[in-house]
Design a protein around this motif. Structure first.
Motif, PDB file in Angstrom:
ATOM      1  N   SER A   1       4.042  11.497   2.475  1.00  0.00           N
ATOM      2  CA  SER A   1       5.025  12.405   1.857  1.00  0.00           C
ATOM      3  C   SER A   1       4.785  12.588   0.362  1.00  0.00           C
ATOM      4  O   SER A   1       5.639  13.086  -0.350  1.00  0.00           O
ATOM      5  CB  SER A   1       6.440  11.874   2.104  1.00  0.00           C
ATOM      6  N   VAL A   2       3.611  12.217  -0.124  1.00  0.00           N
ATOM      7  CA  VAL A   2       3.272  12.334  -1.553  1.00  0.00           C
ATOM      8  C   VAL A   2       2.479  13.617  -1.783  1.00  0.00           C
ATOM      9  O   VAL A   2       1.664  14.011  -0.955  1.00  0.00           O
ATOM     10  CB  VAL A   2       2.452  11.095  -2.000  1.00  0.00           C
ATOM     11  N   ASP A   3       2.685  14.267  -2.935  1.00  0.00           N
ATOM     12  CA  ASP A   3       1.920  15.455  -3.314  1.00  0.00           C
ATOM     13  C   ASP A   3       0.486  15.027  -3.598  1.00  0.00           C
ATOM     14  O   ASP A   3       0.206  14.357  -4.605  1.00  0.00           O
ATOM     15  CB  ASP A   3       2.553  16.091  -4.560  1.00  0.00           C
ATOM     16  N   ASN A   4      -0.433  15.408  -2.724  1.00  0.00           N
ATOM     17  CA  ASN A   4      -1.815  14.944  -2.835  1.00  0.00           C
ATOM     18  C   ASN A   4      -2.626  15.654  -3.913  1.00  0.00           C
ATOM     19  O   ASN A   4      -3.789  15.327  -4.123  1.00  0.00           O
ATOM     20  CB  ASN A   4      -2.518  15.085  -1.476  1.00  0.00           C
ATOM     21  N   THR A   5      -2.040  16.621  -4.628  1.00  0.00           N
ATOM     22  CA  THR A   5      -2.784  17.255  -5.723  1.00  0.00           C
ATOM     23  C   THR A   5      -2.838  16.343  -6.945  1.00  0.00           C
ATOM     24  O   THR A   5      -3.684  16.528  -7.817  1.00  0.00           O
ATOM     25  CB  THR A   5      -2.144  18.605  -6.125  1.00  0.00           C
ATOM     26  N   THR A   6      -1.935  15.349  -7.018  1.00  0.00           N
ATOM     27  CA  THR A   6      -1.936  14.446  -8.166  1.00  0.00           C
ATOM     28  C   THR A   6      -2.618  13.113  -7.853  1.00  0.00           C
ATOM     29  O   THR A   6      -2.869  12.326  -8.755  1.00  0.00           O
ATOM     30  CB  THR A   6      -0.500  14.154  -8.629  1.00  0.00           C
ATOM     31  N   LEU A   7      -2.909  12.865  -6.584  1.00  0.00           N
ATOM     32  CA  LEU A   7      -3.551  11.612  -6.184  1.00  0.00           C
ATOM     33  C   LEU A   7      -4.697  11.900  -5.227  1.00  0.00           C
ATOM     34  O   LEU A   7      -4.764  12.959  -4.617  1.00  0.00           O
ATOM     35  CB  LEU A   7      -2.534  10.698  -5.483  1.00  0.00           C
ATOM     36  N   VAL A   8      -5.571  10.950  -5.074  1.00  0.00           N
ATOM     37  CA  VAL A   8      -6.733  11.118  -4.212  1.00  0.00           C
ATOM     38  C   VAL A   8      -6.547  10.316  -2.925  1.00  0.00           C
ATOM     39  O   VAL A   8      -6.061   9.173  -2.952  1.00  0.00           O
ATOM     40  CB  VAL A   8      -8.010  10.629  -4.946  1.00  0.00           C
ATOM     41  N   ASP A   9      -6.922  10.894  -1.801  1.00  0.00           N
ATOM     42  CA  ASP A   9      -6.999  10.205  -0.502  1.00  0.00           C
ATOM     43  C   ASP A   9      -5.710   9.515  -0.059  1.00  0.00           C
ATOM     44  O   ASP A   9      -5.730   8.338   0.325  1.00  0.00           O
ATOM     45  CB  ASP A   9      -8.139   9.175  -0.512  1.00  0.00           C
ATOM     46  N   ASN A  10      -4.590  10.212  -0.126  1.00  0.00           N
ATOM     47  CA  ASN A  10      -3.325   9.659   0.389  1.00  0.00           C
ATOM     48  C   ASN A  10      -2.994   8.283  -0.165  1.00  0.00           C
ATOM     49  O   ASN A  10      -2.755   7.329   0.569  1.00  0.00           O
ATOM     50  CB  ASN A  10      -3.341   9.586   1.921  1.00  0.00           C
ATOM     51  N   LYS A  11      -2.940   8.176  -1.465  1.00  0.00           N
ATOM     52  CA  LYS A  11      -2.616   6.900  -2.113  1.00  0.00           C
ATOM     53  C   LYS A  11      -1.283   7.019  -2.830  1.00  0.00           C
ATOM     54  O   LYS A  11      -0.823   8.106  -3.133  1.00  0.00           O
ATOM     55  CB  LYS A  11      -3.718   6.518  -3.085  1.00  0.00           C
ATOM     56  N   ILE A  12      -0.674   5.866  -3.097  1.00  0.00           N
ATOM     57  CA  ILE A  12       0.558   5.854  -3.879  1.00  0.00           C
ATOM     58  C   ILE A  12       0.263   5.201  -5.223  1.00  0.00           C
ATOM     59  O   ILE A  12      -0.689   4.426  -5.360  1.00  0.00           O
ATOM     60  CB  ILE A  12       1.712   5.128  -3.149  1.00  0.00           C
ATOM     61  N   ALA A  13       1.089   5.522  -6.230  1.00  0.00           N
ATOM     62  CA  ALA A  13       0.916   4.986  -7.587  1.00  0.00           C
ATOM     63  C   ALA A  13       2.264   5.105  -8.285  1.00  0.00           C
ATOM     64  O   ALA A  13       3.185   5.747  -7.772  1.00  0.00           O
ATOM     65  CB  ALA A  13      -0.153   5.781  -8.325  1.00  0.00           C
ATOM     66  N   PRO A  14       2.395   4.491  -9.466  1.00  0.00           N
ATOM     67  CA  PRO A  14       3.639   4.677 -10.217  1.00  0.00           C
ATOM     68  C   PRO A  14       3.917   6.166 -10.404  1.00  0.00           C
ATOM     69  O   PRO A  14       3.010   6.944 -10.698  1.00  0.00           O
ATOM     70  CB  PRO A  14       3.358   3.985 -11.551  1.00  0.00           C
ATOM     71  N   GLY A  15       5.177   6.546 -10.179  1.00  0.00           N
ATOM     72  CA  GLY A  15       5.577   7.941 -10.281  1.00  0.00           C
ATOM     73  C   GLY A  15       5.644   8.647  -8.939  1.00  0.00           C
ATOM     74  O   GLY A  15       6.021   9.813  -8.869  1.00  0.00           O
ATOM     75  N   THR A  16       5.296   7.964  -7.847  1.00  0.00           N
ATOM     76  CA  THR A  16       5.366   8.588  -6.521  1.00  0.00           C
ATOM     77  C   THR A  16       6.621   8.137  -5.780  1.00  0.00           C
ATOM     78  O   THR A  16       7.165   7.066  -6.045  1.00  0.00           O
ATOM     79  CB  THR A  16       4.123   8.247  -5.664  1.00  0.00           C
ATOM     80  N   SER A  17       7.044   8.979  -4.859  1.00  0.00           N
ATOM     81  CA  SER A  17       8.203   8.658  -4.031  1.00  0.00           C
ATOM     82  C   SER A  17       8.119   9.483  -2.756  1.00  0.00           C
ATOM     83  O   SER A  17       7.321  10.410  -2.660  1.00  0.00           O
ATOM     84  CB  SER A  17       9.507   8.958  -4.769  1.00  0.00           C
ATOM     85  N   GLY A  18       8.942   9.147  -1.798  1.00  0.00           N
ATOM     86  CA  GLY A  18       8.958   9.898  -0.540  1.00  0.00           C
ATOM     87  C   GLY A  18       9.980   9.328   0.423  1.00  0.00           C
ATOM     88  O   GLY A  18      10.763   8.437   0.064  1.00  0.00           O
ATOM     89  N   ASN A  19       9.962   9.853   1.625  1.00  0.00           N
ATOM     90  CA  ASN A  19      10.869   9.404   2.674  1.00  0.00           C
ATOM     91  C   ASN A  19      10.084   9.185   3.953  1.00  0.00           C
ATOM     92  O   ASN A  19       9.059   9.830   4.167  1.00  0.00           O
ATOM     93  CB  ASN A  19      11.926  10.484   2.982  1.00  0.00           C
ATOM     94  N   PHE A  20      10.590   8.311   4.790  1.00  0.00           N
ATOM     95  CA  PHE A  20      10.072   8.239   6.154  1.00  0.00           C
ATOM     96  C   PHE A  20      11.249   8.074   7.098  1.00  0.00           C
ATOM     97  O   PHE A  20      12.305   7.588   6.721  1.00  0.00           O
ATOM     98  CB  PHE A  20       9.022   7.139   6.332  1.00  0.00           C
ATOM     99  N   GLU A  21      11.070   8.555   8.317  1.00  0.00           N
ATOM    100  CA  GLU A  21      12.135   8.525   9.310  1.00  0.00           C
ATOM    101  C   GLU A  21      11.751   7.665  10.494  1.00  0.00           C
ATOM    102  O   GLU A  21      10.589   7.639  10.896  1.00  0.00           O
ATOM    103  CB  GLU A  21      12.430   9.944   9.823  1.00  0.00           C
ATOM    104  N   ILE A  22      12.748   7.026  11.032  1.00  0.00           N
ATOM    105  CA  ILE A  22      12.614   6.318  12.302  1.00  0.00           C
ATOM    106  C   ILE A  22      13.609   6.996  13.235  1.00  0.00           C
ATOM    107  O   ILE A  22      14.815   6.958  13.000  1.00  0.00           O
ATOM    108  CB  ILE A  22      12.925   4.823  12.154  1.00  0.00           C
ATOM    109  N   LYS A  23      13.095   7.654  14.252  1.00  0.00           N
ATOM    110  CA  LYS A  23      13.942   8.408  15.176  1.00  0.00           C
ATOM    111  C   LYS A  23      14.076   7.615  16.472  1.00  0.00           C
ATOM    112  O   LYS A  23      13.103   7.409  17.193  1.00  0.00           O
ATOM    113  CB  LYS A  23      13.316   9.774  15.445  1.00  0.00           C
TER     114      LYS A  23
END
Length: 195
Positions: A64-86
């Motif tokens: 759920s991270v904007d991949n234009t600011t990071l490479v290869d689906n990584k997280i870093a300071p300044g990232t956030s998102g959501n995930f669901e369990i249905k």
């Protein structure tokens, strides 16, 4: 008549009365047998998590991270998102108690936190106690969606804390290649109550 004969006659009369009573009851009793069957339809069981019947799944925070600011689906300071369990009990004809567990957590960045129902959690395992519940057998809606927000703030704390937390984030960025945890969702039939 002798006394002996009188006793024998009385005994014979008593014996005749007893036999008459027993025989009369035996032949005058009405007996009816009614036969039937015991039948019970078995309630259906249906329990799916994120459209699968498998109980352990991997959640990718970087999805759920904007991949234009990071490479290869990584997280870093300044990232956030959501995930669901249905959790889906559609088709189940029994009530279901569900419990969500987060297991095998490794390499969590220290300043990353989670939010569920506007409550902040420092570790994913702390959420477990707040996301257990029940889907009733006669519920109109048998799907429960648990939405968990995560965030790794760009700056954590205030003033002097920011500098100290920046150092922690930098160390985590150097030392952690992958942050992982597994999600296990367990569904158990609610014990039926006698009416």
């Amino acid at each position: 008549m002798s006394k002996k004969k009188k006793i024998i006659i009385v005994a014979v009369i008593l014996l005749a009365l007893v036999l008459l009573f027993i025989g009369g009851n035996t032949f005058s009793k009405y007996v009816t047998e009614v036969n039937g069957k015991g039948v019970a339809n078995v309630a259906k069981w249906s329990f799916k998590v994120n459209n699968n019947e498998a109980q352990i799944q991997t959640i990718n925070l970087a999805s759920s991270v904007d991949n234009t600011t990071l490479v290869d689906n990584k997280i870093a300071p300044g990232t956030s998102g959501n995930f669901e369990i249905k959790i889906d009990a559609t088709g189940a004809e029994v009530g279901i108690d569900y419990k969500v567990s987060f297991i095998n957590e490794t390499n969590k960045p220290q300043n990353l936190f989670f939010t569920y129902n506007d409550k902040k959690y420092e570790n994913i395992t702390e959420i477990e106690k707040d996301i257990a519940g029940t889907i009733e057998a006669n519920a109109e809606e048998k799907i429960k969606t648990i939405n968990i927000h995560w965030e790794w703030p760009y700056e954590t704390g205030k003033d002097a804390q920011i500098v100290a937390n920046d150092k922690i984030d930098t160390q985590d960025g150097k030392n952690i290649a992958e942050y992982t945890f597994d999600v296990m969702v367990e569904g158990v039939q609610v014990v039926p109550q006698a009416s």
